[in-house]
Each structure stands twice: as structure tokens, then as C-alpha cells.
Design a protein around this motif. Structure first.
Motif, PDB file in Angstrom:
ATOM      1  N   ALA A  11       0.834  -1.204   0.000  1.00 29.05           N
ATOM      2  CA  ALA A  11       0.000   0.000   0.000  1.00 29.05           C
ATOM      3  C   ALA A  11       0.870   1.255   0.000  1.00 29.05           C
ATOM      4  O   ALA A  11       0.588   2.233  -0.707  1.00 29.05           O
ATOM      5  CB  ALA A  11      -0.927  -0.004   1.214  1.00 29.05           C
ATOM      6  N   LEU A  12       1.933   1.228   0.775  1.00 29.77           N
ATOM      7  CA  LEU A  12       2.859   2.366   0.834  1.00 29.77           C
ATOM      8  C   LEU A  12       3.571   2.562  -0.499  1.00 29.77           C
ATOM      9  O   LEU A  12       3.797   3.686  -0.945  1.00 29.77           O
ATOM     10  CB  LEU A  12       3.878   2.155   1.957  1.00 29.77           C
ATOM     11  N   GLN A  13       3.916   1.436  -1.155  1.00 20.25           N
ATOM     12  CA  GLN A  13       4.554   1.522  -2.470  1.00 20.25           C
ATOM     13  C   GLN A  13       3.623   2.184  -3.484  1.00 20.25           C
ATOM     14  O   GLN A  13       4.045   3.018  -4.288  1.00 20.25           O
ATOM     15  CB  GLN A  13       4.972   0.134  -2.943  1.00 20.25           C
ATOM     16  N   LYS A  14       2.334   1.817  -3.420  1.00 15.45           N
ATOM     17  CA  LYS A  14       1.352   2.414  -4.333  1.00 15.45           C
ATOM     18  C   LYS A  14       1.206   3.909  -4.100  1.00 15.45           C
ATOM     19  O   LYS A  14       0.868   4.665  -5.013  1.00 15.45           O
ATOM     20  CB  LYS A  14      -0.009   1.721  -4.163  1.00 15.45           C
ATOM     21  N   GLU A  15       1.445   4.333  -2.863  1.00 16.79           N
ATOM     22  CA  GLU A  15       1.396   5.766  -2.540  1.00 16.79           C
ATOM     23  C   GLU A  15       2.621   6.512  -3.067  1.00 16.79           C
ATOM     24  O   GLU A  15       2.702   7.738  -2.959  1.00 16.79           O
ATOM     25  CB  GLU A  15       1.309   5.956  -1.022  1.00 16.79           C
ATOM     26  N   GLY A  16       3.577   5.766  -3.626  1.00 13.98           N
ATOM     27  CA  GLY A  16       4.752   6.394  -4.193  1.00 13.98           C
ATOM     28  C   GLY A  16       5.953   6.464  -3.266  1.00 13.98           C
ATOM     29  O   GLY A  16       6.965   7.105  -3.581  1.00 13.98           O
ATOM     30  N   LYS A  17       5.879   5.772  -2.117  1.00 12.07           N
ATOM     31  CA  LYS A  17       6.994   5.782  -1.169  1.00 12.07           C
ATOM     32  C   LYS A  17       8.153   4.949  -1.718  1.00 12.07           C
ATOM     33  O   LYS A  17       7.937   3.919  -2.357  1.00 12.07           O
ATOM     34  CB  LYS A  17       6.547   5.200   0.185  1.00 12.07           C
ATOM     35  N   ASN A  18       9.383   5.387  -1.435  1.00 12.44           N
ATOM     36  CA  ASN A  18      10.549   4.616  -1.846  1.00 12.44           C
ATOM     37  C   ASN A  18      10.876   3.559  -0.790  1.00 12.44           C
ATOM     38  O   ASN A  18      10.224   3.494   0.266  1.00 12.44           O
ATOM     39  CB  ASN A  18      11.752   5.529  -2.127  1.00 12.44           C
ATOM     40  N   ALA A  19      11.867   2.729  -1.062  1.00  6.91           N
ATOM     41  CA  ALA A  19      12.179   1.606  -0.168  1.00  6.91           C
ATOM     42  C   ALA A  19      12.501   2.076   1.250  1.00  6.91           C
ATOM     43  O   ALA A  19      12.016   1.509   2.237  1.00  6.91           O
ATOM     44  CB  ALA A  19      13.342   0.791  -0.729  1.00  6.91           C
ATOM     45  N   GLU A  20      13.296   3.115   1.355  1.00  2.00           N
ATOM     46  CA  GLU A  20      13.684   3.604   2.684  1.00  2.00           C
ATOM     47  C   GLU A  20      12.483   4.118   3.459  1.00  2.00           C
ATOM     48  O   GLU A  20      12.341   3.862   4.667  1.00  2.00           O
ATOM     49  CB  GLU A  20      14.728   4.723   2.526  1.00  2.00           C
ATOM     50  N   GLN A  21      11.584   4.808   2.791  1.00  2.15           N
ATOM     51  CA  GLN A  21      10.371   5.325   3.443  1.00  2.15           C
ATOM     52  C   GLN A  21       9.440   4.181   3.857  1.00  2.15           C
ATOM     53  O   GLN A  21       8.847   4.214   4.941  1.00  2.15           O
ATOM     54  CB  GLN A  21       9.641   6.284   2.491  1.00  2.15           C
ATOM     55  N   ILE A  22       9.312   3.175   2.989  1.00  2.00           N
ATOM     56  CA  ILE A  22       8.464   2.019   3.314  1.00  2.00           C
ATOM     57  C   ILE A  22       8.994   1.313   4.561  1.00  2.00           C
ATOM     58  O   ILE A  22       8.241   1.001   5.493  1.00  2.00           O
ATOM     59  CB  ILE A  22       8.395   1.034   2.124  1.00  2.00           C
ATOM     60  N   VAL A  23      10.292   1.065   4.577  1.00  2.00           N
ATOM     61  CA  VAL A  23      10.896   0.358   5.708  1.00  2.00           C
ATOM     62  C   VAL A  23      10.748   1.171   6.992  1.00  2.00           C
ATOM     63  O   VAL A  23      10.444   0.627   8.066  1.00  2.00           O
ATOM     64  CB  VAL A  23      12.381   0.035   5.416  1.00  2.00           C
ATOM     65  N   GLY A  24      10.925   2.476   6.902  1.00  2.97           N
ATOM     66  CA  GLY A  24      10.755   3.337   8.076  1.00  2.97           C
ATOM     67  C   GLY A  24       9.352   3.229   8.655  1.00  2.97           C
ATOM     68  O   GLY A  24       9.165   3.145   9.874  1.00  2.97           O
ATOM     69  N   ALA A  25       8.347   3.208   7.763  1.00  2.00           N
ATOM     70  CA  ALA A  25       6.954   3.073   8.210  1.00  2.00           C
ATOM     71  C   ALA A  25       6.690   1.692   8.807  1.00  2.00           C
ATOM     72  O   ALA A  25       6.017   1.563   9.841  1.00  2.00           O
ATOM     73  CB  ALA A  25       6.004   3.335   7.039  1.00  2.00           C
ATOM     74  N   LEU A  26       7.236   0.653   8.174  1.00  2.00           N
ATOM     75  CA  LEU A  26       7.023  -0.713   8.670  1.00  2.00           C
ATOM     76  C   LEU A  26       7.614  -0.905  10.058  1.00  2.00           C
ATOM     77  O   LEU A  26       7.046  -1.620  10.896  1.00  2.00           O
ATOM     78  CB  LEU A  26       7.639  -1.739   7.715  1.00  2.00           C
ATOM     79  N   GLU A  27       8.768  -0.264  10.310  1.00  2.22           N
ATOM     80  CA  GLU A  27       9.411  -0.402  11.624  1.00  2.22           C
ATOM     81  C   GLU A  27       8.514   0.130  12.733  1.00  2.22           C
ATOM     82  O   GLU A  27       8.552  -0.355  13.863  1.00  2.22           O
ATOM     83  CB  GLU A  27      10.769   0.315  11.630  1.00  2.22           C
ATOM     84  N   GLU A  28       7.692   1.129  12.418  1.00  3.75           N
ATOM     85  CA  GLU A  28       6.726   1.637  13.402  1.00  3.75           C
ATOM     86  C   GLU A  28       5.449   0.810  13.405  1.00  3.75           C
ATOM     87  O   GLU A  28       4.932   0.436  14.455  1.00  3.75           O
ATOM     88  CB  GLU A  28       6.402   3.108  13.087  1.00  3.75           C
ATOM     89  N   ASP A  29       4.938   0.502  12.217  1.00  2.22           N
ATOM     90  CA  ASP A  29       3.659  -0.213  12.107  1.00  2.22           C
ATOM     91  C   ASP A  29       3.709  -1.604  12.730  1.00  2.22           C
ATOM     92  O   ASP A  29       2.712  -2.089  13.278  1.00  2.22           O
ATOM     93  CB  ASP A  29       3.242  -0.333  10.637  1.00  2.22           C
ATOM     94  N   LYS A  30       4.867  -2.264  12.632  1.00  5.09           N
ATOM     95  CA  LYS A  30       4.954  -3.649  13.114  1.00  5.09           C
ATOM     96  C   LYS A  30       4.716  -3.765  14.619  1.00  5.09           C
ATOM     97  O   LYS A  30       4.312  -4.818  15.109  1.00  5.09           O
ATOM     98  CB  LYS A  30       6.306  -4.262  12.742  1.00  5.09           C
ATOM     99  N   LYS A  31       4.928  -2.684  15.337  1.00  3.85           N
ATOM    100  CA  LYS A  31       4.714  -2.695  16.788  1.00  3.85           C
ATOM    101  C   LYS A  31       3.239  -2.796  17.135  1.00  3.85           C
ATOM    102  O   LYS A  31       2.883  -3.122  18.265  1.00  3.85           O
ATOM    103  CB  LYS A  31       5.308  -1.427  17.417  1.00  3.85           C
ATOM    104  N   LYS A  32       2.388  -2.503  16.160  1.00  6.37           N
ATOM    105  CA  LYS A  32       0.942  -2.510  16.392  1.00  6.37           C
ATOM    106  C   LYS A  32       0.270  -3.808  15.949  1.00  6.37           C
ATOM    107  O   LYS A  32      -0.912  -4.026  16.221  1.00  6.37           O
ATOM    108  CB  LYS A  32       0.296  -1.340  15.639  1.00  6.37           C
ATOM    109  N   VAL A  33       0.999  -4.669  15.228  1.00 11.46           N
ATOM    110  CA  VAL A  33       0.392  -5.907  14.724  1.00 11.46           C
ATOM    111  C   VAL A  33       0.362  -6.959  15.826  1.00 11.46           C
ATOM    112  O   VAL A  33       1.350  -7.164  16.543  1.00 11.46           O
ATOM    113  CB  VAL A  33       1.153  -6.459  13.502  1.00 11.46           C
ATOM    114  N   CYS A  34      -0.765  -7.619  15.963  1.00 14.27           N
ATOM    115  CA  CYS A  34      -0.896  -8.683  16.968  1.00 14.27           C
ATOM    116  C   CYS A  34      -1.742  -9.819  16.391  1.00 14.27           C
ATOM    117  O   CYS A  34      -2.744  -9.578  15.715  1.00 14.27           O
ATOM    118  CB  CYS A  34      -1.559  -8.140  18.232  1.00 14.27           C
ATOM    119  N   ILE A  35      -1.289 -11.047  16.651  1.00 12.12           N
ATOM    120  CA  ILE A  35      -2.097 -12.236  16.334  1.00 12.12           C
ATOM    121  C   ILE A  35      -2.662 -12.765  17.650  1.00 12.12           C
ATOM    122  O   ILE A  35      -1.931 -12.914  18.630  1.00 12.12           O
ATOM    123  CB  ILE A  35      -1.266 -13.359  15.702  1.00 12.12           C
TER     124      ILE A  35
END
Length: 280
Positions: free
Chosen positions: A132-156
Motif C-alpha cells: 500500500a505504501l509503495q502504491k502511494e509512491g513511497k521509496n524503499a527507505e520510506q516504506i521500511v521506516g513506516a514498517l518499523e513503526e507499524d509492526k509494533k501494532k500488529v498482533c495475532i
């Protein structure tokens, strides 16, 4: 220049799904004694659970070696592509470490190793967030930066059918096994920050479902804008009642149902139900 996505097999995309999404899958191994299988390649989930139920000894799992990543990393370096590796939680496996070793060998800075702190349907939420972030036009570094924050919120959240496999795999003491079985307790497990913890214990399935939602509400509840995944181990029919219950409680936001593969299935056994969300 483009972004290449590499994941390990515990994200539990099928080979066909991975190809359609443009993801390269690096498989882990499952070993039944001397018999060795590549997760999701040589043995599919349903066949694995049938074999698991008839096996006297608990199978073991093995992470990919650095060599398993090398060819993909070298190819990306030659073409000048970015690589985003979204991998199984480092607290659950050495897969991330193998990828880091391979990156050091290749000596290419534009390989990004993301410890998902998750597995299976939780990892899929994070991977789809990356797309989804890639579709928004984010580059690899920006995507990874967002994932590093977002992953803290994921729970199974997982409800297992039997405590046997947790006890066999050393995730539950013999005393805990005895008490849980005697009281017909269903443990609700939570996978977050790369750790598996008991979020609650309840009598019977319905009690476990209620306990799951109480545990989720205690953590701030689901971020409705991000949606949720459902998962199961073994036969899909075991999910039917749970899926109806969850969809009734959460309404919209359902994304997909994931067949949980062999590497995670070793520890929870057949008949487990799972819900993966982004928490608020």
C-alpha cells in the motif's frame, strides 16, 4: 530501478499467491526424523497436519542458511534494485540473522532486512501494508521506516484446540498442561513484539472467543481502518464458527483467511483459530 520483496515461507502465502504479488519466498525446513521437507514447497499445510497428528515425535524446524538469500541479493545488486526482506520474528527464528549475514557477504546497502516481529497472517498484514505504501509512491527507505513503526501494532490472537503441542515444544510446562487439560481450559495466545504470551484462559470455545476480545480491547482495540486477517491450522472447517463470531463483532474490515503452515503449526497443532489485527 525497482523494489524487490523477499519473504520467508512462514508468511504463509502459497507459491501462486507469492508469484501474483511479486514476492520471492525463501522456505524454512520441517523435519520429521530423517524426512526433510521445504515448508510450503514439498509439503502443503493440510498434508502437514495429517502427518503431524500421526507422528509420535514432534517434528523440528530449521531456518534458511545465508546461502538461501545470496543469489537473490547478488541479482538485485547487479541490477541496482532495492530489496525489502520482511521476515519471521527474530525471537522465534534465526531467519533474520541468516539474511543479515548474506547482506554482509554481498556488501550492498540497499538491502533492507525487516524483522516483522510476527509470523503467518500477522506478517501478511505487514507485507500488504508495504505494498500500500509503495502504491502511494513511497521509496524503499520510506516504506521500511513506516514498517518499523507499524509492526509494533500488529498482533495475532490464537486459540489452540489442544495444549499438547505447546507442551511438547517446551512452550508450556507439564504442570500447566495438567491443569489446563483437567479444567478444559482453552488458552488465548497473543503474538506481539516477536513473543508468544498467554493473553488469557477460558473454559470452552465460546469463553475463549470472549476472552480474546477482552484481551484485544485491553490493548486498545483494533484499528478498523487497517482491517484484519483470519487464520486456521488443519482443516478449514474448524474456523467456520469462529469466523462468524469475529465478523459479527468486527463488521467490516475482513481481508482474507490464511491457512497457517507447517513451521508455526508445529507449535500450535491442528484445530487452532487465529485473528491478526493492527491495534490502535
Amino acid at each position: 530501478m525497482s523494489i524487490r520483496f523477499i519473504c520467508d515461507s512462514t508468511c504463509d502465502y502459497t507459491q501462486q499467491q507469492a508469484e501474483e504479488l511479486g514476492i520471492t519466498l525463501v522456505p524454512l525446513k520441517v523435519l520429521f526424523g530423517e524426512e526433510e521437507y521445504y515448508d510450503g514447497v514439498d509439503i502443503k499445510p493440510e498434508a502437514f497436519y495429517e502427518k503431524l497428528e500421526s507422528s509420535e515425535e514432534l517434528p523440528t524446524t530449521s531456518q534458511p542458511s545465508p546461502e538461501a538469500f545470496l543469489a537473490y541479493f547478488r541479482e538485485a545488486k547487479e541490477t541496482g534494485d532495492d530489496v525489502i526482506c520482511i521476515l519471521l520474528a527474530s525471537r522465534l527464528s534465526g531467519t533474520c540473522q541468516s539474511a543479515l549475514v548474506a547482506k554482509d557477504i554481498v556488501e550492498y546497502d540497499r538491502i533492507y532486512i525487516v524483522d516483522s516481529m510476527q509470523a503467518t497472517l500477522g506478517t501478511q498484514l505487514l507485507i500488504e501494508r508495504a505494498f500500500a505504501l509503495q502504491k502511494e509512491g513511497k521509496n524503499a527507505e520510506q516504506i521500511v521506516g513506516a514498517l518499523e513503526e507499524d509492526k509494533k501494532k500488529v498482533c495475532i490472537y490464537l486459540i489452540v484446540d489442544t495444549l499438547l503441542y505447546l507442551q511438547k515444544g517446551g512452550r508450556l510446562s507439564a504442570a500447566g498442561m495438567a491443569v489446563g487439560s483437567a479444567l478444559n481450559l482453552k488458552p488465548v495466545l497473543a503474538v506481539r513484539y516477536g513473543e508468544v504470551k498467554v493473553a488469557g484462559l477460558a473454559r470452552g470455545q465460546k469463553g475463549a472467543w470472549d476472552k480474546l476480545f477482552k484481551a484485544m480491547e485491553k490493548e486498545g482495540g483494533m484499528n478498523e481502518a487497517m482491517g484484519y486477517n483470519l487464520g486456521f491450522t488443519g482443516k478449514k472447517e474448524c474456523l467456520d464458527d469462529f469466523a462468524r463470531f469475529v465478523k459479527g463483532r468486527l463488521g467490516s474490515g475482513y481481508k482474507k483467511t490464511v491457512a497457517v503452515g507447517s513451521v508455526i503449526g508445529v507449535h500450535v497443532g491442528p484445530g487452532a483459530n487465529a485473528l491478526a489485527v493492527f491495534l490502535n
